[in-house]
Design an enzyme around this catalytic site. Structure first.
Site, PDB file in Angstrom:
ATOM      1  CD  GLU A 162      -2.937  -0.444   2.513  1.00 47.51           C
ATOM      2  OE1 GLU A 162      -2.485   0.207   3.483  1.00 47.51           O
ATOM      3  OE2 GLU A 162      -4.005  -1.064   2.554  1.00 47.51           O
ATOM      4  NE  ARG A 218     -11.437  -7.371  17.226  1.00 46.47           N
ATOM      5  CZ  ARG A 218     -10.866  -6.203  17.452  1.00 46.47           C
ATOM      6  NH1 ARG A 218     -11.423  -5.319  18.260  1.00 46.47           N
ATOM      7  NH2 ARG A 218      -9.739  -5.857  16.853  1.00 46.47           N
TER       8      ARG A 218
HETATM    9  P1  ADP Z   1      -3.436  -4.251  12.339  1.00 46.48           P
HETATM   10  O1  ADP Z   1      -4.647  -4.992  11.865  1.00 46.48           O
HETATM   11  O2  ADP Z   1      -2.213  -5.098  12.407  1.00 46.48           O
HETATM   12  O3  ADP Z   1      -3.692  -3.467  13.593  1.00 46.48           O
HETATM   13  P2  ADP Z   1      -3.967  -2.047  10.516  1.00 46.48           P
HETATM   14  O4  ADP Z   1      -4.108  -2.319   9.076  1.00 46.48           O
HETATM   15  O5  ADP Z   1      -5.227  -1.830  11.322  1.00 46.48           O
HETATM   16  O6  ADP Z   1      -3.095  -3.200  11.205  1.00 46.48           O
HETATM   17  O7  ADP Z   1      -3.003  -0.813  10.717  1.00 46.48           O
HETATM   18  C1  ADP Z   1      -2.559  -0.434  11.992  1.00 46.48           C
HETATM   19  C2  ADP Z   1      -1.926   0.935  11.911  1.00 46.48           C
HETATM   20  O8  ADP Z   1      -0.825   0.936  10.984  1.00 46.48           O
HETATM   21  C3  ADP Z   1      -2.835   2.035  11.423  1.00 46.48           C
HETATM   22  O9  ADP Z   1      -3.676   2.532  12.417  1.00 46.48           O
HETATM   23  C4  ADP Z   1      -1.805   3.054  10.939  1.00 46.48           C
HETATM   24  O10 ADP Z   1      -1.235   3.722  12.026  1.00 46.48           O
HETATM   25  C5  ADP Z   1      -0.723   2.201  10.322  1.00 46.48           C
HETATM   26  N1  ADP Z   1      -0.963   2.026   8.869  1.00 46.48           N
HETATM   27  C6  ADP Z   1      -1.544   0.992   8.251  1.00 46.48           C
HETATM   28  N2  ADP Z   1      -1.589   1.191   6.910  1.00 46.48           N
HETATM   29  C7  ADP Z   1      -1.020   2.380   6.672  1.00 46.48           C
HETATM   30  C8  ADP Z   1      -0.773   3.168   5.485  1.00 46.48           C
HETATM   31  N3  ADP Z   1      -1.109   2.726   4.293  1.00 46.48           N
HETATM   32  N4  ADP Z   1      -0.179   4.361   5.653  1.00 46.48           N
HETATM   33  C9  ADP Z   1       0.165   4.832   6.887  1.00 46.48           C
HETATM   34  N5  ADP Z   1      -0.028   4.148   8.006  1.00 46.48           N
HETATM   35  C10 ADP Z   1      -0.618   2.935   7.935  1.00 46.48           C
END
Ligand code: ADP
Length: 658
Positions: A203, A295
């Site tokens: 991404e 959830r």
């Molecule tokens: P997980 O499921 O492991 O918690 P997430 O996809 O919810 O992972 O992402 C967790 C955090 O990672 C987000 O809240 C953000 O801080 C950071 N993050 C994820 N994707 C991106 C992105 N494309 N750009 C910037 N930060 C990101």
């Protein structure tokens, strides 16, 4: 379609969330069944449930993740429903399916909806089809060549993500093409270890983005509402630390678009129950779908405090087949709420999870502050489960009031016996940056700014400590006026106290007058005076012509007291039991800072190491911690192998100075 009343509910979880669910069940007159692993035998959720069953050992597969054992108890107790809380089995499609097959209501969505959102890249495809904006990127890239091509098309920086990721694992940020190979290797390995799958996708990495999520609820009749947003941008290692609602600096128009996208997402997968759609909001105010959590979220209380709704009650109603209790137009958000997560971890040691026994809890009940907790005095916090201990949540008419109320609550909330992140939370909450609003990278960039050195000892605190030590020598005498032992007829009695604060010894010359103590100490120039009484862990005292009171806890000549929001811990060296003090270790032996399992060993016997180099990794409380060389030297011996369990204080590595 389900249409039955839930009278008995099993909670397939532990800690604060199990207690939180029990609370609502009590109010709704629902009988609760708890399950627990052996280390939790005295846990709060076990005490608070109507009935509790031990289902296995601390190994999660044997207890909280063991579907068979949980279903067996559910059938034995003829429960109508199972609430999985968050974590554990809450997003396990097989569990949802199994409950259904056994005619037990699973408080959560269908297996189909869970599956649709479980794999992040699949979820992204569904959202794209439903016209929900997603972060630009490329799905299903496996080889370094494919990833490199994708990165070049997307433009650096990019983030490599594990398709099955969660809890911040399996993610690596890449700033240029040289870093791709190693980042991909690490992300794949971490993902394979944690989720048994190493698929990745790429991404665009959004710089200075914010994490804004929308709470939705959809019933089995197809009605869907949103319960506004939560700002979860305060993160460390991609994990939330402080959450709040409403989000600041976002226009109403943008929020409305996000609510509508979240509702569209829920419809797209025919979702039922409580769900959270997580978005990233870029600096230029565009929002992108990141993932959906199927959830209840850890941070749901901020939504409850601003809407006045009970989300667990809503989950139960929807699971019973009822229509949503309110229509969108009747759901209002009032004021501002902020939640702080309290973890057993040591901010000074890279937030290493901490184990130990909770000797005492200081807590002041106050209006508009909620404590969601699964801990109690006497609990032992081990390595087996998540280090989240409890959450403090405050509500105010506006953000400033909520901040100050939460800061005040943290000032009065202290846990004795286990290092924790309370002072880190206090300094973060009261910072200028928090007042202005943070992005998701802020904390990582500025972590050291929020680490707090131990507070300096003032005259007042030292005097209060002396008074507590003296008054507690004989608990029958709890005022200075009652104390006889130090008095001599016509003479002022004198004594010496030797205290320890932050490993420093402090000698205090004490003179007992008729009603007070006069103190003289080399740390301070003048003589100072204090008088007062103790009652029920409160010291009421007179110092510099005014009366004040402070909370304290004393055990084995070790005193903890709270003064102006700071925790001070002092020892009375003449009376302390030295076996309770931490052992000092030889500088050439590396000691395990915590109990855990050895997951990596980077060095072998005979290797030379430089100060700060990685030696081995330990896994505990679901997190991996690196043990680095405290100084340069040569490895003489390694006492453990990969996969070995070690206890805190185990001698891990021996080395010679070069
Ligand atoms: P997980 O499921 O492991 O918690 P997430 O996809 O919810 O992972 O992402 C967790 C955090 O990672 C987000 O809240 C953000 O801080 C950071 N993050 C994820 N994707 C991106 C992105 N494309 N750009 C910037 N930060 C990101």
């Amino acid at each position: 379609m389900i249409n039955s009343t839930i009278n008995t509910l099993l909670i397939a979880n532990r800690g604060e969330i199990a207690c939180r669910i029990i609370k609502t069940c009590k109010r709704l007159n629902i009988r609760t069944i708890a399950v627990y692993a052996t280390p939790d035998i005295h846990a709060l959720h076990v005490k608070e449930a109507d009935v509790a069953y031990c289902i296995g050992s601390e190994k999660l597969q044997d207890s909280y993740l063991n579907i068979e054992k949980i279903i067996t108890i559910a059938k034995k107790e003829q429960v109508d429903a199972i609430h999985p809380g968050y974590g554990f089995l809450s997003e396990n499609a097989l569990f949802s399916e199994r409950c259904k097959a056994e005619n037990i209501i699973f408080i959560g969505p269908s297996a189909q909806s869970i599956r649709a959102m479980a794999v992040k890249d699949e979820a992204k495809k569904i959202m794209e089809a439903a016209k929900v904006p997603t972060v630009p990127g490329k799905l299903d890239v496996q080889s370094v060549a494919e990833i490199t091509e994708a990165c070049q098309n997307i433009g650096f920086p990019v983030i490599l993500k594990a398709a099955c990721g969660g809890g911040g694992k399996g993610m690596r940020i890449v700033f240029d093409s040289k870093e791709i190979e190693e980042a991909a290797r690490q992300a794949k390995q971490e993902s394979q270890n944690a989720f048994g799958n190493d698929s990745l996708f790429v991404e665009k990495y959004l710089i200075n983005a914010r994490h804004i999520e929308v709470q939705i609820f959809r019933d089995s009749h197809g009605n869907c509402v949103h319960l506004f947003e939560r700002d979860c941008s305060n993160q460390r290692r991609h994990q939330k630390v402080i959450e709040e609602t409403p989000a600041i600096h976002l226009s109403q128009a943008l929020k409305e678009q996000m609510y509508q996208s979240a509702i569209q997402a829920a419809h797209a997968i025919d979702y039922t129950g409580a769900g959270t759609i997580e978005f990233l909001v870029s600096q230029d105010h565009h929002f992108y779908f990141m993932e959906m959590n199927t959830r209840l979220q850890v941070e749901h209380p901020v939504t409850e405090m601003t809407t006045g709704l009970d989300l667990v009650e809503w989950q139960i109603k929807v699971a019973q087949g009822e229509a949503l209790p309110l229509q969108q137009k009747n759901i209002k958000q009032i004021g501002h709420a902020i939640e702080a997560r309290i973890y057993s971890e040591d901010p000074e040691q890279h937030f290493l999870p901490q184990t130990g026994k909770i000797k005492h809890l200081f807590y002041k009940d106050s209006q508009n502050v909620r404590l969601d907790s699964g801990i109690q005095r006497g609990d032992s916090i081990g390595i087996y489960f998540d280090p989240l201990l409890c959450k403090l949540i405050a509500w105010g008419e506006n953000r400033d009031k909520a901040i100050h109320l939460l800061a005040d609550a943290l000032d009065h909330f202290k846990i004795i016996g286990i290092k924790n992140n309370i002072s880190f939370l206090q300094s973060l909450l009261l910072s200028h940056a928090f007042a202005e609003g943070l992005d998701v990278q802020h904390l990582e960039r500025n972590l050291s700014q929020y680490l707090c050195a131990a507070p300096t000892l003032s005259k007042e605190v030292l005097a209060a400590a002396c008074l507590v030590f003296i008054l507690n020598r004989n608990t029958a005498d709890n005022t200075l006026w009652d104390k006889k032992n130090a008095f001599r007829i016509n003479l002022k009695a004198q004594e010496m106290l030797l205290l320890e604060y932050q490993s420093q010894s402090i000698a205090i010359q004490i003179t007992h007058t008729q009603t007070s103590l006069e103190l003289s100490c080399p740390l301070f120039e003048s003589i100072f005076e204090i008088s007062g009484t103790v009652d029920d862990n409160i010291l009421s005292y007179q110092f510099e012509n005014s009366w004040r009171s402070i909370s304290y806890f004393i055990e084995n000549a070790q005193l903890s007291l709270i003064h102006q929001g700071h925790l001070y811990q002092l020892n009375d060296l003449a009376h302390i039991d030295h076996s309770t003090k931490t052992e000092q270790h030889d500088g050439n032996i590396i000691i395990s800072p915590m109990p855990g399992m050895i997951t990596k060993i980077w060095k072998k016997i005979g290797d030379s190491v430089n100060k700060g180099e990685k030696l081995l990794a330990l896994e505990a409380m679901k997190m991996e911690h690196t043990v680095a060389a405290p100084k340069s030297g040569k490895i003489k011996n390694i006492h453990f192998n990969m996969g070995d369990q070690v206890i805190e204080g185990s001698e891990l590595i021996e080395y010679d100075n070069i």
